[in-house]
Design an enzyme around this catalytic site. Structure first.
Site, PDB file in Angstrom:
ATOM      1  CB  SER A 252     -14.699  57.273  45.423  1.00 18.76           C
ATOM      2  OG  SER A 252     -14.218  56.678  44.239  1.00 18.76           O
ATOM      3  CE  LYS A 253     -15.522  51.743  50.762  1.00 19.46           C
ATOM      4  NZ  LYS A 253     -16.735  51.505  51.487  1.00 19.46           N
TER       5      LYS A 253
END
Ligand code: GLU
Length: 316
Positions: A252-253
């Site tokens: 994920s970011k």
């Protein structure tokens, strides 16, 4: 050119790309280009609180640096613009209106807490199914509630299977009522829902193939239902494996160490592309490659269907 494939990059500029985003983009680019087609860049900045123009510009710089050059869209413009979803509200409003005229849209006043408490049954995979609490409100009741709280808008879904043949994963189907429930078209704060925007845009931009992460596989029956209602032609869909961190989590970011910011600072673009192509099964070793050099041997058959673990040492 009539008949040619058009693929797309559809990044959300809420942060820097991570390797998983880049992996999907690389496959989208290769799939369209190997078929002699084009790639459109659409910036999915519907969530105006989280998305910024600075991140959108950074995404463009990252794609360019990696040799993933698009043919139309983003800040370069083109004949299907605007290419920023935040500027396409009129098109989404027209689609909502056409669904409303079919009697398929209703206002929903449920709060987040109510949704959580009442959305039953919870599916095994953690997705919640909307209970339909607001489906049967009379217009008098809806007016009454609208004085207190602005509504969201939902689409009535049918109790039937909607399926399709994924170009990579094969047949996938869902019963929309059982597996999803009436879904959002517009949120109570006025933001347009992804499902509506992506269908309106892919159709308006004449996209013929959508290549994206398999986390969006289960969105596809909802999107196909919208294509049908809006009398639009759907593209082909190819859902690609997700990259998992060595600990087994989806990237994920928040995985800062695998963001492009960090990776581009310590390796060359060709290093990164070569390693991703290796993970995809498109490069025999992890040697550096340019995207163009991967085109002659591109084939969906080589690519894994299951999610892919990132070996600890590969990008460190
Ligand atoms: N904007 C979405 C994302 O960045 C992709 C949506 C799509 O490919 O349909 O995850």
């Amino acid at each position: 050119m009539a008949g040619a494939e058009t693929g797309r990059f559809a990044p959300s500029p809420s942060g820097r790309m991570h390797l998983g985003n880049l992996f999907s983009s690389l496959l989208a680019w290769l799939s369209a280009k190997a078929a002699g087609g084009r790639v459109v860049l659409r910036i999915e900045d519907l969530d105006t609180r989280r998305c910024t123009r600075a991140y959108a510009d950074q995404l463009e710089a990252d794609y360019r640096a990696l040799g993933l050059v698009w043919d139309e869209g983003g800040s370069s413009g083109g004949s299907h613009g605007p290419y920023y979803q935040s500027r396409r509200g009129k098109l989404y409003a027209a689609a909502l209106e056409s669904l409303r005229r079919k009697g398929l849209v209703y206002p929903c006043f449920c709060t987040r807490a109510q949704l959580h408490a009442a959305s039953a049954p919870h599916r095994e995979d953690g997705r919640t199914v909307y209970s339909g609490a607001c489906r049967t409100l009379t217009s008098a009741q809806a007016e009454e509630r609208a004085r207190i709280r602005p509504p969201a808008f939902r689409l009535r879904v049918p109790d039937r299977e909607i399926g399709f043949q994924d170009g990579h994963l094969g047949r996938y189907a869902e019963n929309l009522e059982r597996d999803c429930g009436d879904f959002l078209l517009r949120r109570s704060d006025g933001l347009w829902a992804y499902q509506l925007a992506v269908v309106v845009d892919d159709a308006a931009m004449e996209i013929t193939q959508v290549v994206r992460g398999s986390d969006l596989l289960s969105s596809t029956p909802r999107q196909l239902y919208l294509y049908d209602l809006l009398e639009l032609t759907p593209p082909e869909f190819y859902h690609v494996p997700l990259l998992l961190s060595p600990a087994g989590r989806r990237l994920s970011k928040r995985d800062g160490d695998l963001s492009l910011e960090v990776l581009l600072a310590r390796s060359t673009p060709a290093d990164i592309i070569g390693k991703l192509a290796y993970l995809a099964g498109l490069n025999p070793t992890a040697e550096p490659r340019t995207p163009e050099s991967l085109l002659p041997d591109f084939s969906w058959d080589k690519i894994s269907k299951g999610d892919i673990f990132l070996p600890e040492e590969l990008f460190s």
